[in-house]
Write an enzyme that holds these catalytic residues in place. Structure first.
Site, PDB file in Angstrom:
ATOM      1  N   GLY A 128       0.820  -1.208   0.000  1.00 47.43           N
ATOM      2  CA  GLY A 128       0.000   0.000   0.000  1.00 47.43           C
ATOM      3  C   GLY A 128       0.853   1.258   0.000  1.00 47.43           C
ATOM      4  O   GLY A 128       1.926   1.311  -0.603  1.00 47.43           O
ATOM      5  N   SER A 129       0.385   2.265   0.711  1.00 52.54           N
ATOM      6  CA  SER A 129       1.077   3.554   0.691  1.00 52.54           C
ATOM      7  C   SER A 129       2.422   3.531   1.412  1.00 52.54           C
ATOM      8  O   SER A 129       3.174   4.511   1.341  1.00 52.54           O
ATOM      9  CB  SER A 129       0.190   4.654   1.284  1.00 52.54           C
ATOM     10  OG  SER A 129      -0.237   4.312   2.585  1.00 52.54           O
ATOM     11  N   ALA A 130       2.760   2.417   2.073  1.00 52.83           N
ATOM     12  CA  ALA A 130       4.108   2.301   2.641  1.00 52.83           C
ATOM     13  C   ALA A 130       5.167   2.321   1.546  1.00 52.83           C
ATOM     14  O   ALA A 130       6.337   2.622   1.813  1.00 52.83           O
ATOM     15  CB  ALA A 130       4.230   1.023   3.472  1.00 52.83           C
ATOM     16  N   ILE A 131       4.753   2.020   0.304  1.00 53.38           N
ATOM     17  CA  ILE A 131       5.710   2.005  -0.809  1.00 53.38           C
ATOM     18  C   ILE A 131       5.913   3.388  -1.403  1.00 53.38           C
ATOM     19  O   ILE A 131       6.776   3.580  -2.276  1.00 53.38           O
ATOM     20  CB  ILE A 131       5.236   1.009  -1.897  1.00 53.38           C
ATOM     21  CG1 ILE A 131       6.441   0.422  -2.660  1.00 53.38           C
ATOM     22  CG2 ILE A 131       4.277   1.670  -2.886  1.00 53.38           C
ATOM     23  CD1 ILE A 131       7.360  -0.394  -1.812  1.00 53.38           C
ATOM     24  N   ARG A 187       1.045   2.374   8.013  1.00 49.96           N
ATOM     25  CA  ARG A 187       0.104   2.454   6.918  1.00 49.96           C
ATOM     26  C   ARG A 187      -0.868   1.267   6.958  1.00 49.96           C
ATOM     27  O   ARG A 187      -0.467   0.130   7.219  1.00 49.96           O
ATOM     28  CB  ARG A 187       0.826   2.460   5.565  1.00 49.96           C
ATOM     29  CG  ARG A 187       1.705   3.683   5.331  1.00 49.96           C
ATOM     30  CD  ARG A 187       0.889   4.952   5.132  1.00 49.96           C
ATOM     31  NE  ARG A 187       1.711   6.100   4.769  1.00 49.96           N
ATOM     32  CZ  ARG A 187       2.176   6.992   5.632  1.00 49.96           C
ATOM     33  NH1 ARG A 187       1.896   6.845   6.924  1.00 49.96           N
ATOM     34  NH2 ARG A 187       2.906   8.010   5.216  1.00 49.96           N
TER      35      ARG A 187
END
Length: 309
Positions: free
Chosen positions: A81-84, A258
């Site tokens: 998810g948005s951790a990337i 996240r």
């Protein structure tokens, strides 16, 4: 001998007790694995013999829905998810798309992928024309979808590979499953999804710990290692410039979490220093139908405190 720190291992296990998840703790300079936990766990002694009781115990463990035999730290992949977003931000800085994390982007509050009706939105108050600093803080899907379109699939794929994705030969010495980043998405919608850690972008907890370690280590990627004095140790490799790593660290601080609703996954990434001053990177993953970001962050903080004692 292993590189495991017993106090760190205990903190990670106690923190994840009762959860389906994993935690991995890396020395950000050497890649030594200080902690590696997968839950739920199991007692190998319960089926180590040849008796009927051992056989029954083995059958019971291997058929459990929670899959305790799976080493989730090394061999479970899920959407980050948005951790990337931090990887996409690094690509934007390294490829010259943006000179700084404080440079405004040209991002509408709602980004529509070319030749489609798929929308990627962000909080209009914080994500419209946001800087990378704001986009990372508020997980602005619109900003990173637009960056992916501007950079193109090849630039993102090369950055992801440099960070450790698509490596099917990661031995600790136990081989980890490869984290995947598609090299040739079929359309702009898939590329935008990838930039938001979705579609076929999948990562192991150890890969996400490597992402954090890279930033802590000034832009150099380490190879995770579980054995002291290993003759096959891989030296750190420069992936991004020191300035890029420092800028991103200034945005992310020492920790961030996240939640990925579509994957029912929570991630927490953290950085700290041991009592001796060595840099440490921590990744915590929890699989749960409810938002477990707070719990993952608590586990990361518990581990962080153990490294500082």
């Amino acid at each position: 001998m292993t590189t495991i720190d017993p106090a760190v291992q205990r903190a990670a296990y106690d923190g994840l007790r009762g959860q389906r998840g994993a935690a991995i703790v890396l020395d950000a300079e050497t890649g030594d694995i200080l902690g590696q936990v997968s839950t739920p766990s199991f007692d190998p002694g319960s089926f180590s013999g040849n008796s009927m009781a051992d056989q029954r115990a083995w059958v019971q463990v291997k058929d459990l829905d929670d899959k305790p035999l799976t080493n989730r730290a090394l061999r479970h992949v899920d959407n980050p998810g948005s951790a990337i977003h931090v990887l996409v931000a690094a690509a934007a800085l390294e490829k010259g798309l943006l000179p700084s994390v404080d440079t405004p982007t040209r991002s509408p509050a709602v980004y529509v992928a070319p030749n489609s009706t798929t929308q990627f939105s962000g909080d209009p108050a914080h994500c419209t024309d946001a800087t990378l600093r704001a986009a990372l803080r508020y997980a602005c899907a619109n900003v990173f979808a637009g960056i992916a379109s501007d950079l193109g699939a090849d630039a993102l794929a090369s950055t992801a590979q440099a960070f450790g994705f698509n490596n099917d030969m990661m031995d600790t010495p136990l081989r980890a499953f490869d984290s995947t980043w598609p090299k040739k998405p079929e359309n702009p919608t898939q590329l935008a999804l990838m930039a938001n850690g979705l579609f076929e972008v999948k990562a192991t907890p150890v890969q996400m710990a490597m992402v954090m370690a890279l930033l802590v280590n000034g832009g150099s990627r380490v190879h995770p290692n579980l054995v002291t004095g290993s003759k096959t140790a891989v030296p750190a490799q420069r992936v991004v410039a020191q300035r890029t790593a420092d800028q991103l660290r200034s945005v992310l601080g020492d920790s961030f979490g996240r939640w990925v609703p579509s994957a029912s996954a929570a991630w927490a990434l953290s950085a700290t220093r041991t009592s001796a001053g060595r840099p440490v990177a921590i990744a915590v993953y929890i699989s749960s139908p409810a938002d477990s970001t707070a719990q993952a962050a608590q586990v990361a903080e518990r581990i962080s405190a153990a490294t500082r004692k």
